[in-house]
Write an enzyme that holds these catalytic residues in place. Structure first.
Site, PDB file in Angstrom:
ATOM      1  N   THR A 123      38.560  53.278  32.395  1.00 45.75           N
ATOM      2  CA  THR A 123      38.202  51.867  32.213  1.00 45.75           C
ATOM      3  C   THR A 123      36.706  51.632  32.428  1.00 45.75           C
ATOM      4  OG1 THR A 123      38.425  49.731  33.351  1.00 45.75           O
ATOM      5  CG2 THR A 123      38.994  51.650  34.636  1.00 45.75           C
ATOM      6  N   ASP A 124      36.199  50.557  31.834  1.00 44.27           N
ATOM      7  CA  ASP A 124      34.790  50.189  32.087  1.00 44.27           C
ATOM      8  C   ASP A 124      34.601  49.669  33.514  1.00 44.27           C
ATOM      9  OD1 ASP A 124      36.113  47.751  31.797  1.00 44.27           O
ATOM     10  OD2 ASP A 124      34.709  46.908  30.340  1.00 44.27           O
ATOM     11  N   GLU A 125      35.715  49.375  34.214  1.00 41.52           N
ATOM     12  CA  GLU A 125      35.608  48.772  35.554  1.00 41.52           C
ATOM     13  C   GLU A 125      35.004  49.731  36.580  1.00 41.52           C
ATOM     14  OE1 GLU A 125      38.936  46.340  36.702  1.00 41.52           O
ATOM     15  OE2 GLU A 125      39.508  46.035  34.616  1.00 41.52           O
ATOM     16  N   TYR A 150      41.633  49.375  42.534  1.00 39.84           N
ATOM     17  CA  TYR A 150      41.997  49.906  41.215  1.00 39.84           C
ATOM     18  C   TYR A 150      40.841  50.703  40.609  1.00 39.84           C
ATOM     19  CZ  TYR A 150      42.393  49.935  36.100  1.00 39.84           C
ATOM     20  OH  TYR A 150      42.378  50.328  34.783  1.00 39.84           O
ATOM     21  N   LYS A 154      40.428  54.766  39.775  1.00 34.85           N
ATOM     22  CA  LYS A 154      40.138  55.298  38.432  1.00 34.85           C
ATOM     23  C   LYS A 154      38.841  56.122  38.465  1.00 34.85           C
ATOM     24  CE  LYS A 154      42.072  54.647  35.041  1.00 34.85           C
ATOM     25  NZ  LYS A 154      43.229  55.346  34.414  1.00 34.85           N
TER      26      LYS A 154
HETATM   27  P1  NAD Z   1      50.413  49.695  32.162  1.00 33.81           P
HETATM   28  O1  NAD Z   1      50.412  49.293  33.597  1.00 33.81           O
HETATM   29  O2  NAD Z   1      50.906  48.732  31.134  1.00 33.81           O
HETATM   30  O3  NAD Z   1      51.286  51.032  31.988  1.00 33.81           O
HETATM   31  C1  NAD Z   1      51.214  52.100  32.866  1.00 33.81           C
HETATM   32  C2  NAD Z   1      52.341  53.075  32.536  1.00 33.81           C
HETATM   33  O4  NAD Z   1      52.226  54.210  33.408  1.00 33.81           O
HETATM   34  C3  NAD Z   1      53.745  52.494  32.752  1.00 33.81           C
HETATM   35  O5  NAD Z   1      54.586  52.860  31.685  1.00 33.81           O
HETATM   36  C4  NAD Z   1      54.200  53.149  34.057  1.00 33.81           C
HETATM   37  O6  NAD Z   1      55.613  53.291  34.151  1.00 33.81           O
HETATM   38  C5  NAD Z   1      53.508  54.503  33.957  1.00 33.81           C
HETATM   39  N1  NAD Z   1      53.310  55.108  35.274  1.00 33.81           N
HETATM   40  C6  NAD Z   1      52.787  54.536  36.393  1.00 33.81           C
HETATM   41  N2  NAD Z   1      52.804  55.392  37.413  1.00 33.81           N
HETATM   42  C7  NAD Z   1      53.322  56.565  36.936  1.00 33.81           C
HETATM   43  C8  NAD Z   1      53.584  57.835  37.519  1.00 33.81           C
HETATM   44  N3  NAD Z   1      53.305  58.068  38.810  1.00 33.81           N
HETATM   45  N4  NAD Z   1      54.115  58.796  36.745  1.00 33.81           N
HETATM   46  C9  NAD Z   1      54.409  58.560  35.438  1.00 33.81           C
HETATM   47  N5  NAD Z   1      54.198  57.370  34.845  1.00 33.81           N
HETATM   48  C10 NAD Z   1      53.660  56.387  35.582  1.00 33.81           C
HETATM   49  O7  NAD Z   1      48.931  50.160  31.870  1.00 33.81           O
HETATM   50  P2  NAD Z   1      48.043  49.964  30.548  1.00 33.81           P
HETATM   51  O8  NAD Z   1      47.420  48.610  30.571  1.00 33.81           O
HETATM   52  O9  NAD Z   1      48.803  50.409  29.366  1.00 33.81           O
HETATM   53  O10 NAD Z   1      46.878  51.014  30.850  1.00 33.81           O
HETATM   54  C11 NAD Z   1      47.019  52.378  30.471  1.00 33.81           C
HETATM   55  C12 NAD Z   1      45.784  53.144  30.885  1.00 33.81           C
HETATM   56  O11 NAD Z   1      44.630  52.576  30.287  1.00 33.81           O
HETATM   57  C13 NAD Z   1      45.523  53.143  32.385  1.00 33.81           C
HETATM   58  O12 NAD Z   1      45.066  54.419  32.754  1.00 33.81           O
HETATM   59  C14 NAD Z   1      44.441  52.096  32.567  1.00 33.81           C
HETATM   60  O13 NAD Z   1      43.649  52.387  33.708  1.00 33.81           O
HETATM   61  C15 NAD Z   1      43.671  52.267  31.271  1.00 33.81           C
HETATM   62  N6  NAD Z   1      42.954  51.078  30.786  1.00 33.81           N
HETATM   63  C16 NAD Z   1      43.613  49.898  30.644  1.00 33.81           C
HETATM   64  C17 NAD Z   1      42.946  48.792  30.137  1.00 33.81           C
HETATM   65  C18 NAD Z   1      43.665  47.479  29.919  1.00 33.81           C
HETATM   66  O14 NAD Z   1      43.021  46.502  29.538  1.00 33.81           O
HETATM   67  N7  NAD Z   1      44.962  47.380  30.093  1.00 33.81           N
HETATM   68  C19 NAD Z   1      41.596  48.895  29.777  1.00 33.81           C
HETATM   69  C20 NAD Z   1      40.950  50.138  29.941  1.00 33.81           C
HETATM   70  C21 NAD Z   1      41.643  51.224  30.438  1.00 33.81           C
HETATM   71  P1  TYD Z   2      42.694  40.909  34.142  1.00 34.29           P
HETATM   72  O1  TYD Z   2      43.484  40.616  32.908  1.00 34.29           O
HETATM   73  O2  TYD Z   2      43.400  41.089  35.432  1.00 34.29           O
HETATM   74  O3  TYD Z   2      41.768  42.159  33.821  1.00 34.29           O
HETATM   75  P2  TYD Z   2      40.573  42.825  34.689  1.00 34.29           P
HETATM   76  O4  TYD Z   2      41.128  44.159  35.016  1.00 34.29           O
HETATM   77  O5  TYD Z   2      39.428  42.859  33.751  1.00 34.29           O
HETATM   78  O6  TYD Z   2      40.269  42.028  35.881  1.00 34.29           O
HETATM   79  O7  TYD Z   2      41.657  39.733  34.341  1.00 34.29           O
HETATM   80  C1  TYD Z   2      40.723  39.394  33.325  1.00 34.29           C
HETATM   81  C2  TYD Z   2      39.866  38.261  33.847  1.00 34.29           C
HETATM   82  O8  TYD Z   2      40.693  37.103  34.027  1.00 34.29           O
HETATM   83  C3  TYD Z   2      39.275  38.544  35.216  1.00 34.29           C
HETATM   84  O9  TYD Z   2      37.998  37.927  35.300  1.00 34.29           O
HETATM   85  C4  TYD Z   2      40.230  37.852  36.183  1.00 34.29           C
HETATM   86  C5  TYD Z   2      40.700  36.654  35.378  1.00 34.29           C
HETATM   87  N1  TYD Z   2      42.068  36.165  35.674  1.00 34.29           N
HETATM   88  C6  TYD Z   2      42.278  34.819  35.981  1.00 34.29           C
HETATM   89  O10 TYD Z   2      41.339  33.996  36.022  1.00 34.29           O
HETATM   90  N2  TYD Z   2      43.563  34.410  36.243  1.00 34.29           N
HETATM   91  C7  TYD Z   2      44.614  35.268  36.230  1.00 34.29           C
HETATM   92  O11 TYD Z   2      45.765  34.832  36.500  1.00 34.29           O
HETATM   93  C8  TYD Z   2      44.381  36.655  35.896  1.00 34.29           C
HETATM   94  C9  TYD Z   2      45.511  37.635  35.859  1.00 34.29           C
HETATM   95  C10 TYD Z   2      43.087  37.050  35.612  1.00 34.29           C
END
Ligand code: NAD
Ligand code: TYD
Length: 337
Positions: A123-125, A150, A154
């Site tokens: 992630t960019d975070e 988090y 990561k």
């Molecule tokens: P998500 O929370 O929707 O899904 C996570 C999945 O991982 C689930 O299916 C869960 O059951 C599985 N999981 C969790 N712990 C596990 C374990 N110990 N063993 C096996 N499986 C396990 O997450 P997401 O939003 O799809 O994100 C996926 C990846 O992308 C993550 O690594 C996250 O850090 C990264 N990412 C997410 C975003 C975003 O905006 N959602 C952005 C950048 C990077």
């Molecule tokens: P989120 O979707 O949790 O992603 P990130 O991992 O980037 O924090 O949140 C996106 C932005 O929205 C972040 O600035 C936090 C804000 N936010 C709210 O204001 N209210 C909410 O209920 C949630 C979940 C996020």
């Protein structure tokens, strides 16, 4: 080619599996997932009967399970993680276990099985927080400065992945992506929570002043970026993935959702801020464009409307989720909103 996808029952992982099997029907995909609260096999109904897809239930922290799941695998795409910042603030320990230890277990097994590629999704975070008035963006030389449990977990995983490349020669690639949105996103993240709350007639909780900025990317653009890296990415490299949107704060995003869903601003509720809330994320994705030719294709407004439509048409999917464990989490996080 046989691909092991970890966390394939989650939001991005399931979008990736659907995308991959549609575009590479001759490849085999194994989905290793522990089915935590965020994992949902309903996301994969479309490929359930596909002979080139199989589901492997298990935890990435368990070496013996990963060992079995990795048999004859050519490529690993590692999504599995605890992914929500607010949950990491409530209880960090599982984030360290899954995101750091789980990644190390996978790396160890990837070495043992001599996989041809280990692609790590990050992630960019991990880069921390940019100032609102600062024109700069994150790039692959930006120092790490994670500020939530988090992002710290990561970051730990990212360092381990690079260390397995430099120390043991594991053929890795890595991506740090901006915030994603789209179908199958668990309704705890800003956009999925806002849409589903409005569909239920509830208000949208906005943290602090609502002027926090994220770089929103439609999930299919992320999947295509990973595909491009698996095909053309250079071993050992990190690529940053972001969008083309004008920088937009949370309030602007929410106002668009309200407008597209025909609701007024009475549906916004300002709530207590997230501790350590990162002010702004912005991604410079010029490297992936210049070196291997990926760029985002989707417009934010169009795909936001499509996402609203998807949640409107798939009420059963998110209503089932918004029961049970979700209710407890929601109450702890938001009280009576
Ligand atoms: P998500 O929370 O929707 O899904 C996570 C999945 O991982 C689930 O299916 C869960 O059951 C599985 N999981 C969790 N712990 C596990 C374990 N110990 N063993 C096996 N499986 C396990 O997450 P997401 O939003 O799809 O994100 C996926 C990846 O992308 C993550 O690594 C996250 O850090 C990264 N990412 C997410 C975003 C975003 O905006 N959602 C952005 C950048 C990077
Ligand atoms: P989120 O979707 O949790 O992603 P990130 O991992 O980037 O924090 O949140 C996106 C932005 O929205 C972040 O600035 C936090 C804000 N936010 C709210 O204001 N209210 C909410 O209920 C949630 C979940 C996020």
């Amino acid at each position: 080619m046989k691909i092991l996808v970890t966390g394939g029952a989650g939001f991005i992982g399931s979008n990736f599996i659907l995308y991959w099997l549609k575009n590479h029907p001759d490849d085999f995909v194994v989905n290793l997932d522990k089915l935590t609260y965020a994992g949902n096999l309903e996301n994969l109904k479309e490929v359930e009967g596909n002979p080139n897809y199989s589901f492997f239930y298990g935890d990435i922290c368990e070496g013996s399970i990963v060992d079995k799941a990795m048999e004859e695998v050519d490529v690993v795409v590692h999504f599995a993680a605890e992914s929500h910042v607010d949950r990491s603030i409530l209880d960090p320990s599982i984030f360290i276990k899954t995101n750091v230890l789980g990644t190390q277990v996978l790396l160890e097994q990837a070495l043992k099985h001599k996989v041809k590629r280990f692609h790590h999704i990050s992630t960019d975070e991990v880069f921390g927080s940019l100032k609102l008035e600062d024109p700069s963006k994150f790039n692959d030389r930006t120092p790490y400065n994670p500020r939530s449990p988090y992002s710290a977990s990561k970051a730990g995983a990212d360092h381990l992945v690079r260390s397995y490349f430099t120390t043991y020669g594991l053929p890795i690639t890595m991506t740090n992506c901006a915030d994603n949105f789209g179908p199958f996103q668990f309704p705890e993240k800003l956009i999925s929570l806002a849409i589903t709350n409005l569909l239920e007639g509830k208000r949208i909780p906005i943290y602090g002043d609502g002027l926090y900025v994220r770089d929103w990317l439609y999930v299919e653009d992320h999947c295509r970026a990973i595909e491009t890296i698996l095909k053309k990415g250079k071993i050992g490299e990190t690529y940053l993935i972001g969008s083309t949107i004008e920088e937009m704060n949370n309030l602007t995003v929410i106002k668009k959702i309200l407008k597209y869903m025909g609701k007024d601003e009475n549906y916004v509720e300002f709530v207590k801020d997230r501790p350590g809330h990162d002010r702004r994320y912005a991604v410079d994705w010029s490297k992936i464009k210049k070196e291997i030719g990926w760029k985002p294709m989707h417009s934010f407004d169009k795909t936001l409307k499509q996402t609203i439509e998807w949640y409107t048409l798939n009420e059963d999917w998110w209503k089932r989720i918004k029961n049970g464990e979700y209710k407890e989490y929601y109450k702890k996080q938001y009280g009576e909103i």
